[in-house]
Scaffold this active site. Structure first.
Site, short mmCIF file in Angstrom:
data_model
loop_
_atom_site.label_atom_id
_atom_site.label_comp_id
_atom_site.label_asym_id
_atom_site.label_seq_id
_atom_site.Cartn_x
_atom_site.Cartn_y
_atom_site.Cartn_z
N GLU A 46 -78.34 -36.54 -139.70
CA GLU A 46 -77.57 -35.53 -140.40
C GLU A 46 -78.39 -34.94 -141.56
OE1 GLU A 46 -73.21 -35.59 -142.69
OE2 GLU A 46 -74.24 -37.46 -142.15
N LYS A 115 -69.79 -30.18 -138.80
CA LYS A 115 -69.09 -31.44 -139.02
C LYS A 115 -67.61 -31.17 -139.25
CE LYS A 115 -69.67 -35.68 -141.81
NZ LYS A 115 -70.55 -36.32 -142.81
N CYS A 170 -71.69 -38.01 -138.11
CA CYS A 170 -71.40 -39.13 -138.99
C CYS A 170 -69.91 -39.49 -139.11
CB CYS A 170 -71.99 -38.87 -140.37
SG CYS A 170 -72.16 -40.38 -141.36
N ARG A 338 -48.80 -71.07 -107.94
CA ARG A 338 -48.52 -71.16 -106.51
C ARG A 338 -47.85 -72.49 -106.16
NH1 ARG A 338 -49.97 -68.01 -102.39
NH2 ARG A 338 -49.52 -66.54 -104.07
N LYS A 597 -63.15 -60.13 -91.78
CA LYS A 597 -62.81 -61.44 -92.35
C LYS A 597 -62.12 -61.29 -93.70
CE LYS A 597 -66.62 -63.89 -90.06
NZ LYS A 597 -67.88 -64.65 -90.24
#
Length: 637
Positions: A46, A115, A170, A338, A597
């Protein structure tokens, strides 16, 4: 820049406060340095042309004239530089003064981004000098041209569509709703931040969190260039903490209190793919933005960034131990739910003395401890056959005893031989029928013995095996709940090692360490001189490679050539390029051929960002062709 890698840089010049001409020369010098490194996006701090700490000198016409002259000179001096360059300066516009980022490309000034949020607290008093930028689009006259001025500017590369850049300055990052949020929603994949953030104790870590966090939230690359040595030290010190982050990962960070240039390669293709994958990420809407094209030559970026060879495993021990503890708890909690759902406090598991069944048993033991159920209600079943070695058999027996589980032995040789006679198979022919008959016999026994006791059969197969289809269909492929289903093989080893290191039981630790030292094998072929004859990684390739391929294919969305490229860089010195290509072809061939699978997998808990459940992360047709992927790999060879 091919395959999406863009070389970027953040530079901190040594500033001479208020001497714009000297600062301009230093900026050009660093641009030339970055040019040699082929950086295509360059970011400076900046107000670097004047210095951030000019204070009321910003009210002096001479300083502002000099800053403007210096900007024009920098543009002229960098006409031959093939990059998008951002520098900071004070700019007079419509009767007000703005703190802006100027974007340069091939000698042209493309735009000015003011800015938005001007701090006016503590040590800051920017509102004394500057006006806040707004989203309103305007133009600023540069010679005979009108250059876009405003916060809603999106710089787009004509040669690389994913290379889209926007800027904030910034303090803009420190506010509740940074401009970069809108920039990313408009399609910016890279955010640059020109900053002058002074140093205070602890501020560096907060600043780092801001940069990495914003890059993660916005799924973007973030280049942060901040002021350093040379700024006035009247009341403040600036440390030059430059940073380059990508989607929550810090690619490079400069050392504080030392002016430096840092480099990194941001993968804009991956960012674009990730945004597309996340259904909640809004579609790009740049309708309120001015699209400003820029040009860079497309070339192959030399990679300097590192890719984790074990992407599923944290590299630091402390983080790795925390991850292991968390995963074990996720696995155990899934199994606990489960068991409660089926109203059972009994579990059965086939114990081979190998890594996967060991991890499954450790998870079951932790689950039973959570439930307050006695471990003797864990039924371990070992089923020796033609390929079983004494080492794995003994380890299975020791492990079950150490954990206080019940152990049964069912020798399946006779049953398998009867089966061979029933189907007319010659037991001397050690083909896939020979191997799979053993796996299916074991699964039948496990299922039936679990039924006898009202127990749940816990599966042992891991994520890596599922990716490669390295399981017997309706054999070890099947169970009533698969606790390891989303744990890759490279992580299985660390989980078992973590248990060995933390269990506090010397005998248990000893057997776990010996299991870790045992070659991975399904043990379906007869031993040779009492040793394991069938080593999985000799047949399908090293699991560390396959886990690497799997992560970057599914999690990162890399195409085959890109995976090959990063794998060659990552495993240089360990595997040759031909070896990597060979196993990458094997990976793709098996991954596509074996989806059937995965399409009927048992339930199992997801523990990480990559999983193959047909009900969740991977909904893939079982008969999809791998031709497009294999063609790309054939081009390499």
């Amino acid at each position: 820049m091919k395959q999406g890698f863009i070389k970027v840089a953040a530079a901190t010049p040594k500033i001479t406060v208020a001497d714009c001409r000297a600062n301009g020369k230093e900026i050009v010098r660093l641009i030339r340095e970055m040019q040699k490194e082929h950086a295509r996006v360059m970011v400076f701090p900046e107000l670097c042309i004047t210095g951030y700490t000019c204070q009321d000198l910003f009210l002096q016409r001479r300083l502002l004239d000099s800053a403007w002259e210096t900007l024009l000179n920098i543009a002229e001096e960098t006409e031959d530089v093939d990059a998008l360059i951002f520098v900071g300066l004070p700019l007079r516009h419509n009767g007000k003064l703005y703190n802006v980022a100027a974007a340069l490309n091939h000698g042209n000034i493309l735009g000015f981004v003011p800015k938005t949020h001007l701090p006016n607290y503590n040590e800051f008093y920017e509102q004394r000098h500057f006006s806040a930028g707004t989203e309103d689009f305007d133009c600023h006259t540069v010679g005979e041209e009108e250059v876009p001025f405003g916060t809603s500017l999106l710089f787009t590369c004509e040669e690389i569509p994913e290379l889209t850049v926007a800027a904030e300055i910034c303090e803009d990052l420190w506010v509740p709703n940074p401009p970069s949020v809108s920039h990313a929603q408009a399609g910016a994949h890279i955010i640059v931040n020109l900053s002058a953030s002074d140093e205070m104790v602890g501020k560096d870590s907060y600043r780092r969190d801001l940069v990495t966090g914003q890059s993660a939230r916005l799924v973007c690359g973030y280049i942060y260039a901040t002021a350093g040595e040379g700024e006035s030290s009247q009341d403040l010190v600036f440390g030059g903490q430059n940073m380059i982050a990508e989607n929550g990962v810090m690619l490079c960070e400069g050392k504080r209190f030392r002016n430096s240039v840092i480099y990194g390669e941001i993968d804009v293709q991956r960012l674009a793919d990730e945004r597309r994958r996340i259904s909640t990420y809004p579609p790009a809407d740049g309708s309120c933005y001015e699209q400003i094209p820029f040009e860079v030559e497309v070339e192959e970026t030399k990679l300097t960034r590192n890719f984790a060879p074990y992407p599923f495993v944290p590299s630091g021990k402390e983080e790795r131990d925390m991850r292991c503890e968390e995963i074990l708890n996720i696995q155990a909690m899934g199994l606990k739910k489960r068991l409660e759902h089926v109203h059972s406090q009994k579990a059965a598991v086939g114990l081979s003395g190998g890594l996967d069944s060991t991890l499954a048993l450790l998870v079951i033991a932790r689950t039973f401890d959570m439930m307050g159920a006695p471990r003797k209600q864990i039924h371990c079943i070992t089923m020796p056959c033609f390929g079983t070695t004494d080492r794995t058999y003994q380890n299975a027996c020791k492990l079950s005893r150490c954990l206080g589980a019940t152990l049964s032995e069912v020798n399946i040789k006779e049953a398998v031989n009867i089966h061979f006679r029933d189907i007319g198979h010659d037991p001397e022919i050690h083909d896939v029928t020979y191997e799979n008959s053993q796996a299916r016999e074991r699964t039948q026994i496990l299922m039936d013995m679990a039924n006898q006791e009202g127990a749940i059969l816990v599966g042992t197969g891991d994520l890596s095996e599922l990716a490669l289809g390295w399981a017997t269909y309706n054999g070890d492929h099947m169970s009533m709940y698969g606790v390891n289903a989303s744990v890759p093989k490279t992580l299985v080893r660390h989980l078992v090692r973590y248990y060995a290191d933390t269990c506090g039981d010397e005998a248990l630790s000893e057997v776990l360490l010996d299991i870790l030292d045992t070659p991975v094998s399904p043990e379906l072929l007869p031993p040779e001189n009492g040793e394991i004859a069938q080593k999985t990684e000799d047949l399908v390739g090293p699991y560390e490679l396959h886990d690497f391929f799997l992560y970057y294919m599914l999690r990162a969305g890399f195409e085959p050539k890109k995976i090959y490229r990063v794998a060659c860089r990552t495993f240089e010195g360990t595997y040759g390029k031909d070896t990597i290509l060979k196993w990458l072809k094997t990976f793709y061939r098996r991954f596509f051929a074996q989806q059937f699978k995965r399409s009927c997998l048992p339930d199992g808990p997801k523990v990480g960002s990559v999983a193959l459940s047909p009900r969740g992360d991977l909904r893939m047709p079982s008969d999809a062709s791998a031709a497009v992927w294999m063609e790309e790999l054939d081009e390499i060879s």
